[in-house]
Design a protein around this motif. Structure first.
Motif, PDB file in Angstrom:
ATOM      1  N   GLU A   1     -10.763 -47.097  37.832  1.00 26.85           N
ATOM      2  CA  GLU A   1     -11.303 -46.408  39.003  1.00 26.85           C
ATOM      3  C   GLU A   1     -11.003 -47.230  40.258  1.00 26.85           C
ATOM      4  O   GLU A   1     -11.129 -48.458  40.273  1.00 26.85           O
ATOM      5  N   ALA A   2     -10.639 -46.543  41.334  1.00 25.35           N
ATOM      6  CA  ALA A   2     -10.337 -47.211  42.592  1.00 25.35           C
ATOM      7  C   ALA A   2     -10.899 -46.395  43.750  1.00 25.35           C
ATOM      8  O   ALA A   2     -11.269 -45.239  43.590  1.00 25.35           O
ATOM      9  N   PHE A   3     -10.937 -47.021  44.914  1.00 22.97           N
ATOM     10  CA  PHE A   3     -11.563 -46.362  46.055  1.00 22.97           C
ATOM     11  C   PHE A   3     -11.067 -46.990  47.351  1.00 22.97           C
ATOM     12  O   PHE A   3     -10.575 -48.117  47.370  1.00 22.97           O
TER      13      PHE A   3
ATOM     14  N   PRO B   1      -6.152 -41.811  49.580  1.00 27.20           N
ATOM     15  CA  PRO B   1      -7.318 -40.945  49.400  1.00 27.20           C
ATOM     16  C   PRO B   1      -8.596 -41.776  49.429  1.00 27.20           C
ATOM     17  O   PRO B   1      -8.557 -43.011  49.464  1.00 27.20           O
ATOM     18  N   ASP B   2      -9.722 -41.099  49.421  1.00 28.54           N
ATOM     19  CA  ASP B   2     -11.000 -41.820  49.354  1.00 28.54           C
ATOM     20  C   ASP B   2     -11.209 -42.441  47.985  1.00 28.54           C
ATOM     21  O   ASP B   2     -11.794 -43.524  47.863  1.00 28.54           O
ATOM     22  N   PHE B   3     -10.736 -41.750  46.932  1.00 28.49           N
ATOM     23  CA  PHE B   3     -10.904 -42.233  45.564  1.00 28.49           C
ATOM     24  C   PHE B   3      -9.597 -42.086  44.797  1.00 28.49           C
ATOM     25  O   PHE B   3      -8.800 -41.182  45.058  1.00 28.49           O
ATOM     26  N   GLY B   4      -9.384 -42.997  43.867  1.00 26.98           N
ATOM     27  CA  GLY B   4      -8.217 -42.932  43.013  1.00 26.98           C
ATOM     28  C   GLY B   4      -8.590 -43.252  41.577  1.00 26.98           C
ATOM     29  O   GLY B   4      -9.656 -43.825  41.305  1.00 26.98           O
TER      30      GLY B   4
ATOM     31  N   LEU C   1       4.032 -44.433  30.514  1.00 32.10           N
ATOM     32  CA  LEU C   1       3.654 -43.367  31.440  1.00 32.10           C
ATOM     33  C   LEU C   1       2.450 -43.794  32.267  1.00 32.10           C
ATOM     34  O   LEU C   1       1.432 -44.233  31.723  1.00 32.10           O
ATOM     35  N   TRP C   2       2.579 -43.658  33.595  1.00 33.61           N
ATOM     36  CA  TRP C   2       1.538 -44.044  34.550  1.00 33.61           C
ATOM     37  C   TRP C   2       1.262 -42.858  35.464  1.00 33.61           C
ATOM     38  O   TRP C   2       2.201 -42.189  35.920  1.00 33.61           O
ATOM     39  N   ILE C   3      -0.018 -42.596  35.720  1.00 32.74           N
ATOM     40  CA  ILE C   3      -0.383 -41.484  36.604  1.00 32.74           C
ATOM     41  C   ILE C   3      -1.465 -41.964  37.563  1.00 32.74           C
ATOM     42  O   ILE C   3      -2.485 -42.517  37.131  1.00 32.74           O
ATOM     43  N   TRP C   4      -1.232 -41.747  38.850  1.00 30.38           N
ATOM     44  CA  TRP C   4      -2.195 -42.090  39.896  1.00 30.38           C
ATOM     45  C   TRP C   4      -2.869 -40.810  40.363  1.00 30.38           C
ATOM     46  O   TRP C   4      -2.230 -39.961  40.983  1.00 30.38           O
ATOM     47  N   LEU C   5      -4.138 -40.676  40.055  1.00 29.61           N
ATOM     48  CA  LEU C   5      -4.915 -39.522  40.515  1.00 29.61           C
ATOM     49  C   LEU C   5      -5.509 -39.832  41.878  1.00 29.61           C
ATOM     50  O   LEU C   5      -6.008 -40.932  42.124  1.00 29.61           O
ATOM     51  N   ARG C   6      -5.496 -38.852  42.766  1.00 27.84           N
ATOM     52  CA  ARG C   6      -5.953 -39.018  44.146  1.00 27.84           C
ATOM     53  C   ARG C   6      -6.941 -37.895  44.479  1.00 27.84           C
ATOM     54  O   ARG C   6      -6.684 -36.728  44.173  1.00 27.84           O
ATOM     55  N   GLY C   7      -8.081 -38.250  45.104  1.00 28.04           N
ATOM     56  CA  GLY C   7      -9.041 -37.207  45.418  1.00 28.04           C
ATOM     57  C   GLY C   7     -10.131 -37.662  46.367  1.00 28.04           C
ATOM     58  O   GLY C   7     -10.142 -38.795  46.855  1.00 28.04           O
ATOM     59  N   ASP C   8     -11.071 -36.749  46.617  1.00 24.84           N
ATOM     60  CA  ASP C   8     -12.165 -36.990  47.559  1.00 24.84           C
ATOM     61  C   ASP C   8     -13.446 -37.456  46.887  1.00 24.84           C
ATOM     62  O   ASP C   8     -14.384 -37.874  47.565  1.00 24.84           O
ATOM     63  N   ALA C   9     -13.514 -37.355  45.558  1.00 26.35           N
ATOM     64  CA  ALA C   9     -14.729 -37.728  44.829  1.00 26.35           C
ATOM     65  C   ALA C   9     -14.349 -38.097  43.402  1.00 26.35           C
ATOM     66  O   ALA C   9     -13.338 -37.608  42.871  1.00 26.35           O
ATOM     67  N   PRO C  10     -15.138 -38.953  42.740  1.00 26.86           N
ATOM     68  CA  PRO C  10     -14.791 -39.385  41.379  1.00 26.86           C
ATOM     69  C   PRO C  10     -14.883 -38.276  40.341  1.00 26.86           C
ATOM     70  O   PRO C  10     -14.075 -38.233  39.398  1.00 26.86           O
ATOM     71  N   GLY C  11     -15.877 -37.384  40.458  1.00 31.50           N
ATOM     72  CA  GLY C  11     -16.089 -36.372  39.436  1.00 31.50           C
ATOM     73  C   GLY C  11     -14.881 -35.514  39.133  1.00 31.50           C
ATOM     74  O   GLY C  11     -14.474 -35.376  37.969  1.00 31.50           O
ATOM     75  N   PRO C  12     -14.255 -34.914  40.154  1.00 36.60           N
ATOM     76  CA  PRO C  12     -13.074 -34.096  39.881  1.00 36.60           C
ATOM     77  C   PRO C  12     -11.926 -34.864  39.239  1.00 36.60           C
ATOM     78  O   PRO C  12     -11.130 -34.283  38.496  1.00 36.60           O
ATOM     79  N   LEU C  13     -11.848 -36.175  39.502  1.00 39.50           N
ATOM     80  CA  LEU C  13     -10.778 -36.961  38.886  1.00 39.50           C
ATOM     81  C   LEU C  13     -10.957 -37.054  37.372  1.00 39.50           C
ATOM     82  O   LEU C  13      -9.975 -37.125  36.629  1.00 39.50           O
ATOM     83  N   LEU C  14     -12.202 -37.061  36.917  1.00 41.67           N
ATOM     84  CA  LEU C  14     -12.455 -37.038  35.474  1.00 41.67           C
ATOM     85  C   LEU C  14     -11.976 -35.733  34.871  1.00 41.67           C
ATOM     86  O   LEU C  14     -11.363 -35.719  33.794  1.00 41.67           O
TER      87      LEU C  14
END
Length: 303
Positions: free
Chosen positions: A125-127, A16-19, A91-104
């Motif tokens: 935060e990753a990108f 994704p663009d952001f993680g 427990l580990w979770i990798w969030l994937r998305g197009d922008a940082p805000g929704p990941l919060l």
């Protein structure tokens, strides 16, 4: 049913663009198993395996008196000259998305679902950083990452487990590498390319690279058995600290550990040149459960 149809789709999907990488710890004092299972059941109904990929650590399985075949903590390959941290977590979770805000927002929702059994210990935060000549993302050093990833059916075979209870699941090794850019900047162009084993300018592999070059240390086809994994790594930045969150999915943890064993010189005494400017500051392994009817299948954990 094919293993890929049962897998969390984010495992094999493009970057994704952001993680955002979330590490959760069990609350103190340790909650009863029933409370843990209730939290995991709420989580299972809120993640799709695509926007959020979930991994379960060996300590969590142990807390639930459950057994996941093949799940274990990573081996410690430290040497006197090269200490490497092993930092397991439940427990580990990798969030994937197009922008940082929704990941919060997703982080807050997951945090509420897991309370009071779990607490958020760290969020990184990753990108995605640029695009190399072969279409893969770049490390912050400018070198293309993931060139040797298997694709299509080969990727499924490398990343996904098979067998009763495991079909469609995956084992992931996660390391957060921190780069020393002062050391990197002090190197000549040739020294940098010889560390990696490729030219940064065009990602071409160097025929005359030294045996310590990273691409030679980790050439997946050179192991017996072959050590193919699916890498889904992303750069991270926190203040002036930065590096790469190395994420390696496999049908077991064997291939990753074989590569790390060679990188640290246990096979032949040759240490990977990557360590001259970068070191992992965390290392952990997790089991990524399959999906069943659109939700995480946690039956092996008694959920």
């Amino acid at each position: 049913m094919q293993a890929s149809a049962l897998a969390q789709p984010g495992i094999l999907a493009p970057l994704p663009d952001f993680g955002r990488y979330l590490d959760f710890r069990l609350a103190e004092p340790p909650p009863p198993a029933a409370v843990i299972r209730a939290a995991l059941s709420r989580l299972a109904g809120q993640v799709d395996g695509n926007a959020a990929v979930v991994g379960v650590g060996a300590s969590l399985a142990s807390a639930l008196q459950a057994r996941v075949p093949g799940l274990r903590e990573l081996k410690d390959f430290s040497t006197p000259a090269l200490p490497l941290p092993v930092t397991p977590g439940p427990l580990w979770i990798w969030l994937r998305g197009d922008a940082p805000g929704p990941l919060l927002e997703v982080t807050r929702r997951i945090d509420r679902a897991l309370a009071p059994a779990f607490v958020l210990a760290e969020a990184v935060e990753a990108f995605r950083h640029g695009r190399g000549p072969n279409g893969h993302g770049l490390d912050l050093t400018g070198y293309e990452d993931g060139i040797e990833n298997p694709v299509d059916e080969a990727a499924e075979a490398a990343a996904l487990a098979t067998g009763d209870g495991l079909a469609g699941s995956s084992f992931v090794a996660v390391q957060r590498w921190q780069h020393d850019f002062n050391a990197f900047d002090a190197m000549s162009t040739m020294e940098r390319d010889h560390c990696i084993g490729r030219r940064r300018a065009d990602s071409e592999e160097l025929a005359d690279a030294p045996e310590s070059a990273h691409v030679k240390r980790t050439a997946q086809e050179d192991f017996e058995p072959e050590a193919f994994v699916v890498r889904r790594s992303m750069p991270w930045v926190r203040g002036l600290q930065s590096g790469l969150v190395f994420v390696s999915f496999g049908h077991s943890l064997d291939a990753f550990e074989a590569q790390l064993q060679r990188m640290t010189g246990h096979d032949d005494g040759i240490t990977d040149a990557l360590f001259s400017f970068s070191r992992p500051v965390t290392s952990a392994a997790f089991w990524c459960p399959p999906l069943r009817e659109g939700r995480l299948d946690l039956r092996l954990l008694g959920v």
